[in-house]
Write a protein that holds these residues in place. Structure first.
Motif, short mmCIF file in Angstrom:
data_model
loop_
_atom_site.label_atom_id
_atom_site.label_comp_id
_atom_site.label_asym_id
_atom_site.label_seq_id
_atom_site.Cartn_x
_atom_site.Cartn_y
_atom_site.Cartn_z
N HIS A 135 53.40 -51.45 -6.93
CA HIS A 135 54.43 -51.44 -7.89
C HIS A 135 54.16 -50.41 -8.91
CE1 HIS A 135 55.85 -54.87 -5.89
NE2 HIS A 135 56.76 -54.96 -6.89
N PHE A 136 55.05 -49.67 -9.29
CA PHE A 136 54.81 -48.86 -10.60
C PHE A 136 54.95 -49.57 -11.83
CE2 PHE A 136 55.64 -45.68 -7.31
CZ PHE A 136 54.89 -44.66 -7.80
N PRO A 137 53.98 -49.16 -13.07
CA PRO A 137 54.21 -49.99 -14.25
C PRO A 137 55.64 -50.47 -14.63
CG PRO A 137 52.61 -48.28 -14.50
CD PRO A 137 53.28 -48.29 -13.14
N SER A 138 56.57 -49.44 -14.57
CA SER A 138 58.20 -49.71 -14.83
C SER A 138 58.71 -50.82 -14.11
CB SER A 138 58.96 -48.64 -14.68
OG SER A 138 59.02 -48.20 -13.31
N LYS A 139 58.16 -51.41 -13.08
CA LYS A 139 58.78 -52.30 -12.21
C LYS A 139 58.07 -53.50 -12.44
CE LYS A 139 61.52 -49.45 -10.14
NZ LYS A 139 62.83 -49.59 -10.64
N LEU A 140 56.96 -53.63 -13.34
CA LEU A 140 56.37 -54.90 -13.48
C LEU A 140 56.79 -55.35 -14.76
CD1 LEU A 140 52.84 -53.70 -12.78
CD2 LEU A 140 54.27 -55.29 -11.26
N SER A 141 56.70 -56.83 -15.15
CA SER A 141 56.92 -57.32 -16.27
C SER A 141 55.74 -57.23 -17.23
CB SER A 141 57.02 -58.90 -16.26
OG SER A 141 55.95 -59.42 -15.83
N GLY A 142 56.17 -57.38 -18.61
CA GLY A 142 54.91 -57.14 -19.69
C GLY A 142 53.64 -58.00 -19.33
N GLY A 143 53.82 -59.23 -18.84
CA GLY A 143 52.78 -60.02 -18.47
C GLY A 143 52.08 -59.25 -17.36
N GLU A 144 52.54 -58.83 -16.41
CA GLU A 144 51.95 -58.23 -15.19
C GLU A 144 51.48 -57.02 -15.59
OE1 GLU A 144 55.11 -59.86 -11.58
OE2 GLU A 144 55.61 -58.23 -12.89
N ARG A 145 51.89 -56.12 -16.41
CA ARG A 145 51.55 -55.00 -16.71
C ARG A 145 50.14 -55.11 -17.79
NH1 ARG A 145 56.70 -51.61 -19.42
NH2 ARG A 145 57.74 -52.31 -17.74
N GLN A 146 49.91 -56.17 -18.51
CA GLN A 146 48.66 -56.65 -19.07
C GLN A 146 47.70 -56.95 -17.97
OE1 GLN A 146 46.95 -55.49 -21.40
NE2 GLN A 146 47.47 -56.37 -23.18
N ARG A 147 48.21 -57.69 -17.03
CA ARG A 147 47.15 -58.02 -16.08
C ARG A 147 46.68 -56.86 -15.17
NH1 ARG A 147 49.61 -62.92 -12.42
NH2 ARG A 147 51.57 -62.73 -13.26
N VAL A 148 47.48 -55.94 -14.93
CA VAL A 148 47.01 -54.63 -14.31
C VAL A 148 45.75 -53.91 -15.58
CG1 VAL A 148 47.23 -52.45 -13.69
CG2 VAL A 148 49.02 -54.28 -13.01
N ALA A 149 46.24 -54.06 -16.62
CA ALA A 149 45.31 -53.47 -17.66
C ALA A 149 44.12 -53.94 -17.57
CB ALA A 149 45.89 -53.44 -19.08
#
Ligand code: ADP
Ligand code: ADP
Length: 228
Positions: A135-149
């Protein structure tokens, strides 16, 4: 052992018209969980930027494991190999997928492309995102984005994790999940954790709380023995 030693550390902006840090003396020891608190504008993010070698101090000294922190020009190797950093606003690259974002810091090392990808997939699994790797970041929720980070911050097995309001953009359920994840990583990998927060309930989970005001440390709940 001592991870960071700051002596009379100062940071000015705008040719001295802003004094963000006005002389900070601080030692941070291996394995500590230090929360940095204080009102908006007191210098918390600036302090974290100094620890992360994202910017250079104006005056004073900053040592990492006994040696002066690398000059700005060598800072990227220090950032990639020694520390992980996470921010309130995630700072993912929008045109790269989750698994590509996680591989970015590993480009600083001599891992092969295959190793990088394997490691990135393992890290995404460790943060519970194995179903979102492409997934691209734009397709992830905030919590998911922070988990990627967070997964990205761990790529080179850092011994220090620096976090600037990591749950500030998240709803309370996601914030809770992310904080628990960060604390678990700190405990399991014995990573030194320095975390900026406004939230007293988050600071209460740290082993040490440092309160800042007007560019100075004004209280320290648990300074290491021998500190000035
Ligand atoms: P905090 O994280 O505690 O909110 P900051 O470290 O972001 O505080 O900011 C400390 C002071 O330095 C504030 O007055 C802020 O406006 C100023 N400041 C921070 N970064 C910069 C910058 N890049 N240029 C100019 N002033 C800055
Ligand atoms: P956060 O609290 O989410 O870390 P900040 O507002 O403290 O965000 O800082 C975000 C970025 O903006 C940092 O790189 C900081 O140096 C910069 N910044 C903060 N205050 C100022 C300012 N007054 N002028 C210019 N840049 C600033």
């Amino acid at each position: 052992s001592c991870v960071y030693e700051l002596t009379a550390l100062k940071k000015d902006y705008d040719e001295g018209s802003v004094q963000a840090l006005r002389g900070v003396d601080l030692r941070i020891m291996e394995g500590e969980f230090v929360a940095i608190t204080g009102p908006s504008g007191c210098g918390k993010s600036t302090l974290l930027q100094m620890l992360g070698a994202l910017d250079e101090p104006t005056d004073g000294t900053l040592k990492y494991r006994g040696a002066p922190l690398p000059h700005h020009s060598q800072a990227s190797a220090y950032r990639a190999r020694e520390i992980g950093i996470i921010f309130q606003a995630f700072h993912l690259l929008p045109t790269f997928t989750a698994v590509e974002n996680v591989q970015m810091p590993m480009l600083e090392t001599d891992r092969t492309a295959g190793d990088r990808k394997t490691r990135a997939l393992e890290l995404l699994q460790a943060v519970g995102l194995e179903k979102r790797v492409n997934h691209f970041p734009s397709k992830l929720s905030g919590g998911e984005r922070q988990r990627v980070a967070i997964a990205r911050s761990l790529g080179n097995s850092p011994s220090v994790l620096l976090a600037d309001e990591p749950t500030g953009n998240l709803d309370s359920e996601n914030a809770h999940f992310i904080l628990d994840l960060i604390i678990r990583l700190h405990q399991e990998h014995r990573m030194t954790l320095v975390l900026i927060t406004h939230d007293p309930s988050i600071a209460a989970r740290a082993s040490r709380v440092i309160h800042m005001k007007d560019g100075r440390v004004v209280s320290d709940s648990n300074p290491p023995p021998g500190a000035i």
